[in-house]
Design an enzyme around this catalytic site. Sequence first.
Site, PDB file in Angstrom:
ATOM      1  N   GLU A 166      -2.046   3.171   6.594  1.00  0.00           N
ATOM      2  CA  GLU A 166      -1.708   3.979   5.434  1.00  0.00           C
ATOM      3  C   GLU A 166      -1.819   5.460   5.769  1.00  0.00           C
ATOM      4  O   GLU A 166      -1.035   6.272   5.275  1.00  0.00           O
ATOM      5  CB  GLU A 166      -2.630   3.619   4.262  1.00  0.00           C
ATOM      6  CG  GLU A 166      -2.264   4.260   2.952  1.00  0.00           C
ATOM      7  CD  GLU A 166      -1.019   3.676   2.302  1.00  0.00           C
ATOM      8  OE1 GLU A 166      -0.630   4.172   1.233  1.00  0.00           O
ATOM      9  OE2 GLU A 166      -0.420   2.725   2.872  1.00  0.00           O
ATOM     10  N   THR A 193      14.570   5.933  -5.149  1.00  0.00           N
ATOM     11  CA  THR A 193      13.383   5.875  -4.289  1.00  0.00           C
ATOM     12  C   THR A 193      12.829   4.465  -4.150  1.00  0.00           C
ATOM     13  O   THR A 193      12.015   4.205  -3.275  1.00  0.00           O
ATOM     14  CB  THR A 193      12.293   6.839  -4.815  1.00  0.00           C
ATOM     15  OG1 THR A 193      11.296   7.031  -3.812  1.00  0.00           O
ATOM     16  CG2 THR A 193      11.649   6.303  -6.087  1.00  0.00           C
TER      17      THR A 193
END
Length: 296
Positions: free
Chosen positions: A184, A287
């Site tokens: 991440e 998106t």
Amino acid sequence: MPYTHVNLRTGKTSGTISNPAETGTLLLEFGTLAKLTGKQAYYDKAKRALVETYNRRSKIGLVGLNINVETGEWTDKDASIAGGIDSYYEYLLKCWKLFGDEDCKRMWEDSIGPLNQYLADEVREGELWYGHADMDSGARTSTTYGALDAFMPGLLALGGDLDRAKRLQESNLKMWRLNGIEPESLDYAAMEVRSPGYALRPEIVESAYYLHHYTGDARYRGMGREFFDDFVKYTRTEHGFAALKDVRSKEKDDSMESFLFAETFKYYYLLFAPATALDFDAIVFNTEAHPLRRTW
């Protein structure tokens, strides 16, 4: 700019602290709704939120992470392309692509220069990354980059900067290969994991798809094959695909977000599908990887 929450029954609002990705990532969807229904208010309200976010950029052209939607004051001045800001920049370019809105084109052109000037960072042997900086001074505040930032090569490619897009995608690949799957968050200066989870995110595959489309270079399908093989190896379970708690140990988490199907698998499919599978030049992806076709 909108509040973060509204009670649809009573109209009561809450959540005064928002971010550019929330205030600025409305126009493709609401604009499409306006075009299809003939109700211009949908476009105007969403565009106003985007423009007002842009209007509150700093003197050097950057936006921060958190903003008070009532006062317009920034409550966190950390500038980056990471989560909370990412799709704000994406929609500046894409609203021009989808609607031909010249205001959006101008705002994108005003914004990409400061991004490249203050956030882009070269380390080691010319590796290109995008870090964090103070929105007012442009001073580097951290050298972190992660799975959400990995959308940027695709956006750069869409904006016509293929050289920078290619270089950044090579950094994406290096981030992936560090542990055989991306974290991440990574400190790219030290090449050390900062946030070790893997949420099955699509952005790195999305960028490979965009670069393959624009260059025709089989290298990006090769990257995609490596990503997919590792993805299956480490996340597949009997009943689905599991996020990872830690990319270093590959310990699984009992979690599978819906964007795995809406985005990650979609971009994997499109990367390897024939070009005829989708008329890329006739659509703009929002998106969440939903293709919006200009029919008006």
